[in-house]
Design a protein around this motif. Structure first.
Motif, mmCIF file in Angstrom:
data_model
loop_
_atom_site.group_PDB
_atom_site.id
_atom_site.type_symbol
_atom_site.label_atom_id
_atom_site.label_comp_id
_atom_site.label_asym_id
_atom_site.label_seq_id
_atom_site.Cartn_x
_atom_site.Cartn_y
_atom_site.Cartn_z
ATOM 1 N N ASP A 149 24.020 13.745 1.147
ATOM 2 C CA ASP A 149 24.535 12.957 0.788
ATOM 3 C C ASP A 149 23.339 13.503 -0.608
ATOM 4 O O ASP A 149 23.056 12.408 -1.680
ATOM 5 C CB ASP A 149 24.414 12.001 0.418
ATOM 6 C CG ASP A 149 26.378 11.785 1.076
ATOM 7 O OD1 ASP A 149 26.692 12.437 0.858
ATOM 8 O OD2 ASP A 149 26.989 10.708 1.035
ATOM 9 N N GLY A 150 21.802 13.521 -0.008
ATOM 10 C CA GLY A 150 21.039 14.205 -1.129
ATOM 11 C C GLY A 150 20.106 12.884 -1.491
ATOM 12 O O GLY A 150 19.630 12.571 -2.568
ATOM 13 N N LEU A 151 19.684 12.114 -0.656
ATOM 14 C CA LEU A 151 19.406 10.885 -0.905
ATOM 15 C C LEU A 151 18.139 10.915 -0.007
ATOM 16 O O LEU A 151 17.685 11.351 0.989
ATOM 17 C CB LEU A 151 19.988 9.261 -0.591
ATOM 18 C CG LEU A 151 21.412 9.502 -0.778
ATOM 19 C CD1 LEU A 151 22.540 8.318 -0.319
ATOM 20 C CD2 LEU A 151 20.970 8.211 -2.232
ATOM 21 N N SER A 152 17.161 10.590 -0.749
ATOM 22 C CA SER A 152 15.464 10.026 -0.308
ATOM 23 C C SER A 152 15.498 8.841 0.490
ATOM 24 O O SER A 152 15.692 7.551 0.465
ATOM 25 C CB SER A 152 14.624 10.040 -1.199
ATOM 26 O OG SER A 152 14.746 9.239 -2.502
ATOM 27 N N LEU A 153 14.853 8.945 2.360
ATOM 28 C CA LEU A 153 14.561 7.545 2.881
ATOM 29 C C LEU A 153 13.513 7.067 2.582
ATOM 30 O O LEU A 153 12.750 8.179 3.101
ATOM 31 C CB LEU A 153 15.313 8.530 4.614
ATOM 32 C CG LEU A 153 16.641 8.368 3.741
ATOM 33 C CD1 LEU A 153 16.654 9.171 5.344
ATOM 34 C CD2 LEU A 153 17.396 8.152 3.142
ATOM 35 N N ARG A 167 1.105 -1.058 -0.202
ATOM 36 C CA ARG A 167 -0.257 0.258 -0.248
ATOM 37 C C ARG A 167 0.908 1.284 0.268
ATOM 38 O O ARG A 167 0.659 2.071 -0.991
ATOM 39 C CB ARG A 167 -1.331 0.285 1.319
ATOM 40 C CG ARG A 167 -1.958 -0.050 0.948
ATOM 41 C CD ARG A 167 -3.131 -0.101 2.122
ATOM 42 N NE ARG A 167 -3.049 -0.267 3.203
ATOM 43 C CZ ARG A 167 -2.660 -1.510 4.285
ATOM 44 N NH1 ARG A 167 -3.701 -2.528 3.578
ATOM 45 N NH2 ARG A 167 -2.819 -0.921 5.322
ATOM 46 N N LEU A 168 1.773 1.297 0.879
ATOM 47 C CA LEU A 168 2.413 2.146 0.832
ATOM 48 C C LEU A 168 3.710 2.366 -0.064
ATOM 49 O O LEU A 168 3.242 3.752 -0.614
ATOM 50 C CB LEU A 168 3.969 2.324 1.786
ATOM 51 C CG LEU A 168 5.229 3.476 2.484
ATOM 52 C CD1 LEU A 168 4.498 4.359 3.408
ATOM 53 C CD2 LEU A 168 5.731 3.010 3.279
ATOM 54 N N ALA A 199 6.247 8.271 -4.861
ATOM 55 C CA ALA A 199 7.413 7.649 -5.928
ATOM 56 C C ALA A 199 8.175 6.918 -4.551
ATOM 57 O O ALA A 199 8.233 7.340 -3.312
ATOM 58 C CB ALA A 199 8.438 9.138 -5.984
ATOM 59 N N ALA A 200 9.123 5.810 -5.234
ATOM 60 C CA ALA A 200 9.634 4.982 -4.179
ATOM 61 C C ALA A 200 10.934 6.014 -3.804
ATOM 62 O O ALA A 200 11.391 6.593 -3.873
ATOM 63 C CB ALA A 200 10.248 3.836 -4.714
ATOM 64 N N GLU A 254 12.135 -4.153 -1.634
ATOM 65 C CA GLU A 254 11.795 -4.700 -3.401
ATOM 66 C C GLU A 254 10.356 -4.512 -3.225
ATOM 67 O O GLU A 254 10.609 -3.731 -3.873
ATOM 68 C CB GLU A 254 11.927 -6.656 -2.799
ATOM 69 C CG GLU A 254 11.031 -6.582 -4.212
ATOM 70 C CD GLU A 254 11.537 -8.388 -4.599
ATOM 71 O OE1 GLU A 254 12.865 -9.110 -4.264
ATOM 72 O OE2 GLU A 254 10.837 -8.944 -5.045
ATOM 73 N N LEU A 255 9.989 -4.334 -1.859
ATOM 74 C CA LEU A 255 8.762 -3.952 -1.546
ATOM 75 C C LEU A 255 8.321 -2.235 -1.657
ATOM 76 O O LEU A 255 7.484 -2.145 -2.464
ATOM 77 C CB LEU A 255 7.297 -4.401 -0.613
ATOM 78 C CG LEU A 255 6.944 -6.242 -1.020
ATOM 79 C CD1 LEU A 255 7.012 -6.242 0.898
ATOM 80 C CD2 LEU A 255 6.449 -6.205 -1.813
ATOM 81 N N LEU A 256 9.162 -2.225 -0.903
ATOM 82 C CA LEU A 256 9.226 -0.706 -1.050
ATOM 83 C C LEU A 256 9.976 0.281 -2.315
ATOM 84 O O LEU A 256 10.627 1.072 -2.935
ATOM 85 C CB LEU A 256 10.065 -0.191 -0.147
ATOM 86 C CG LEU A 256 9.846 0.383 1.077
ATOM 87 C CD1 LEU A 256 9.874 0.479 1.912
ATOM 88 C CD2 LEU A 256 7.869 0.360 0.961
#
Lengths: 269, 461
Positions: A150-154, A109-110, A115-116, A173-175
């Motif tokens: 470092d500009g990464l989304s979490l 669902r999430l 966006a991942a 994998e699911l996310l």
């Protein structure tokens, strides 16, 4: 060899290099009764073993940890592996490596909602809930800062009860995350019942082996510091993104950790 | 071949040799986890009856893991020596057990036989054996290897000094090294598990252990237990590598999960040999194994964990190792549930390795989530001592503060030496006496006070 020590009369030969204990928590200079362990050292060992045995079975206080993480501004998704309880967890590692149906559905669902994220963040109790309870929030706070810098989304923090290291593969994998950072309570030792481990994986997916993971171990007071662990992880992630891999093919070539700078080897003086 | 037996008004059938081997295995949690164990005690004994009738030759004709799919199977079958096999070529597994126990199977006969045996043959016969059989036969085997010390002679028992530290702090490592040396440990190897695989930290430890060995002229060898590829890199950059370490398993897929293959191990072996650092021998490899590793990597092909483990010794044998260490209780209760299972597994591993001609030692150990304690370790230590194992671990107070498990202590080695009359490697034994650590009778002298060579350390106390 002097024989002036009064305890020798009681059968104990003591070791006068006990001063070296300031360099290590190892059980050195225990002395000997004949060639055997003196009674006091024996009983101290038995006590530590009893405490470590008990520590394996202490459950995670999920609510308290969630509050602590929320206070850091982190959203928490509570999840559970397929191992319903600790006895099952201990004998069925396959169940601890997979999410239960409810957890799987929640993550799907999430994932469908937006966006991942670049990095999936996972916390698993592993074999020491104590380690996660005491050290995970502080560790995670530093990791989040470093990765964002470092500009990464979490992703939100996926908190898995009765979880093993490989459970992170399914979450990643699911996310749809490109990278996985998993914190896990390592198995309790006699002298270290609260040690945290970090596992990093590029392109996480179900079915990976340890050869695909990089591990940073022994994070606890007296072990690897939160600062050193963060620096190593950040280095690994940067290299991993450059090379497009993780695990055996990705060597930890970050600088030497701070803790090594304190002492020199007195044997070589 | 038809695998069936009539017992107790019932016919028991087994699909193939692989299933028969699994069902004949003494109970352990790993085989249950894999879903291949016997369903009850009677079926297990039925499988053992049936296995006893299987000709040893059959293992050459029916590989448990297909030749085409697994390079370890190819290694086993391609390197089998028919001439060495000849003395037992006509025996069944059950007859092989009787032959091994008989007077005719003495040390020289067993040494000559080793190249003719496959892991599956020795695993099979071990499944028909009681603990005393495993001890008696292994005790007749002698596998001697050497680098700077000579390990494995009858009546000798060596120790790996394992000075692990949670941050690899040089002074912390040195404190454990000194404690171990003053307790007469370290003749198999001074071998440290680094806290990380960080290249700089690993090579710093390599240099440090090498410096200590040279400074005190210790007849032993060093090893930093890091991945084989890190060793290769260190060798290429001129770091002092005595022994190359690697964890190995009994299937190609399990080895791949460790990031290794036979060709990679071969490359490392040749690189270490080329250094020529040994003085009394050139056995340059140190391998660790343990039941359950193939299953843990989902790479067992339906083969029971004890047979998978024996296959790892075929991998080890290929590279003439100095030391092979079965880390028997480290993997956890899902593979070996309790003290009873750990004890049996340790004796099986030692037996299988020795019959195959591998220099077996054992990390007699347990974790805090297993149903085991120090009493179990004392039992296994004593039994393996009686079986003549080549080496054990030695660690301060039995507590590994980095890997978080319990293994044998420096004191434990002395217990075995005293009870069973075991002695350290001859070169190291002489060094201990020269340093004033033991007396002329080989008894431990150190107590209060440091031997002369270490007197300079007093200012740190």
């Amino acid at each position: 060899m002097t024989d002036s020590n009064p305890r020798r009369k009681r059968g104990i030969t003591e070791n006068d290099w006990a001063g070296l204990k300031r360099f290590t928590p190892a059980r050195i200079a225990l002395g000997r009764a004949g060639i055997s362990l003196p009674t006091r050292a024996h009983l101290e060992f038995q006590l530590c073993h009893a405490q470590a045995r008990d520590a394996v079975h202490i459950p995670l206080n999920r609510d308290a940890l969630t509050t602590e993480l929320n206070d850091l501004g982190l959203t928490v998704i509570p999840l559970h592996s397929r191992a319903p309880d600790r006895p099952t967890y201990l004998q069925r590692p396959d169940l601890g490596r997979r999410l239960d149906a409810d957890a799987g559905a929640r993550l799907k669902r999430l994932a469908s909602e937006g966006a991942a994220a670049d990095v999936a963040l996972v916390l698993a109790d592993g074999l020491s809930s104590t380690a996660v309870q005491h050290h995970a929030a502080a560790m995670l706070a530093r990791i989040v800062d470093a990765l964002r810098a470092d500009g990464l989304s979490l992703s939100p923090v996926c908190l898995v009860e009765q979880g093993r290291v490989a459970v992170g593969d399914e979450i990643g994998e699911l996310l749809g995350a490109r990278m996985l950072v998993l914190l896990v309570g390592e198995r309790p030792g006699l002298s270290a019942p609260d040690s945290l481990g970090i596992y990093y994986t590029w392109n996480p997916r179900v079915g990976l082996t340890d050869a695909a993971r990089n591990c940073i171990s022994n994070i606890r007071p007296g072990g690897l510091s939160v600062d050193d662990a963060t620096r190593r992880l950040a280095w690994l992630i940067r290299e991993s993104r450059r090379l497009g891999c993780s695990g055996v093919a990705l060597k930890d070539g970050s600088g030497e950790p701070d803790a090594l700078d304190g002492h020199t080897n007195f044997l070589l003086e | 071949m038809n695998y069936q037996v009539d017992l107790a008004q019932r016919r028991y059938r087994f699909r193939d040799l692989r299933e028969l081997m699994a069902k004949a295995s003494p109970l352990r949690s790993g085989d249950c986890l894999a879903g291949i164990a016997a369903t009850n005690a009677t079926e297990r004994v039925a499988a053992q009856y049936c296995l006893a009738e299987v000709p040893l030759r059959r293992f050459l004709e029916e590989p448990l893991i297909p030749y085409e799919r697994d390079e370890v199977t190819r290694l086993i079958l391609d390197s089998h020596d028919p001439a060495a096999f000849a003395p037992v070529a006509d025996l069944s597994v059950g007859e092989f057990r009787d032959w091994l126990l008989s007077e005719q199977a003495d040390t020289s006969v067993l040494t000559a036989l080793a190249p003719g045996l496959t892991p599956e043959m020795v695993a099979a016969v071990s499944k028909l054996m009681r603990v005393q059989d495993l001890i008696l036969v292994a005790g007749k085997c002698e596998v001697v290897t050497a680098f700077r010390s000579t390990i494995g002679r009858q009546g000798r028992m060596s120790t790996r000094l394992q000075p692990n530290h949670p941050t690899d702090d040089p002074a912390g490592v040195a404190a454990s090294v000194l404690d171990g040396l003053l307790y007469g440990n370290g003749d198999a190897v001074i071998g440290i598990n680094p806290a990380t695989d960080n290249y700089h930290a690993v090579t710093r430890l390599m240099r440090m252990l090498d410096d200590v060995i040279r400074r005190y002229d210790i007849p032993t060898q060093s090893c930093v237990l890091t991945h084989v590829t890190t060793h290769l890199e260190a060798i290429n950059r001129g770091e002092p590598v005595d022994l190359v370490f690697q964890s190995i398993a009994g299937t190609e897929a399990a080895n791949a999960s460790f990031g290794v293959s036979l060709s990679l191990l071969d490359e490392a072996h040749q690189a270490a040999l080329a250094l020529g650092r040994g003085t009394v021998g050139q056995n340059v490899m140190y391998f660790e194994t343990g039941q359950g590793s193939a299953l843990s990597a989902d790479a067992h092909h339906g083969v029971d964990q004890q047979t998978c483990e024996a296959r790892a010794y075929a991998v080890a044998r290929r590279f003439d190792p100095l030391l092979v260490n079965t880390v028997v209780g480290f993997i956890g209760p899902e593979y070996l549930y309790d003290g009873k299972q750990i004890i049996r597994a340790g004796l099986e591993d030692h037996f299988c390795g020795k019959l195959l001609g591998v220099p077996m030692g054992c990390d007699i150990c347990y974790t805090n989530h297993a149903e085991a304690d120090q009493d179990d370790m004392d039992v296994l230590l004593t039994l393996l001592g009686a079986a003549g194992l080549n080496f054990i671990m030695g660690i301060p107070g039995a507590d590994d503060i980095m890997l978080n498990y319990q293994t044998t202590s420096f004191h434990d080695a002395w217990y075995l030496r005293q009870v069973l009359g075991k002695r350290p490697a001859p070169e190291f034994e002489a060094w201990l006496e020269r340093m004033g650590i033991t007396d002329a009778g080989g008894r431990l002298k150190t107590g209060a006070g440091l031997p002369n060579a270490f007197a300079h350390i007093a200012r740190h106390l």
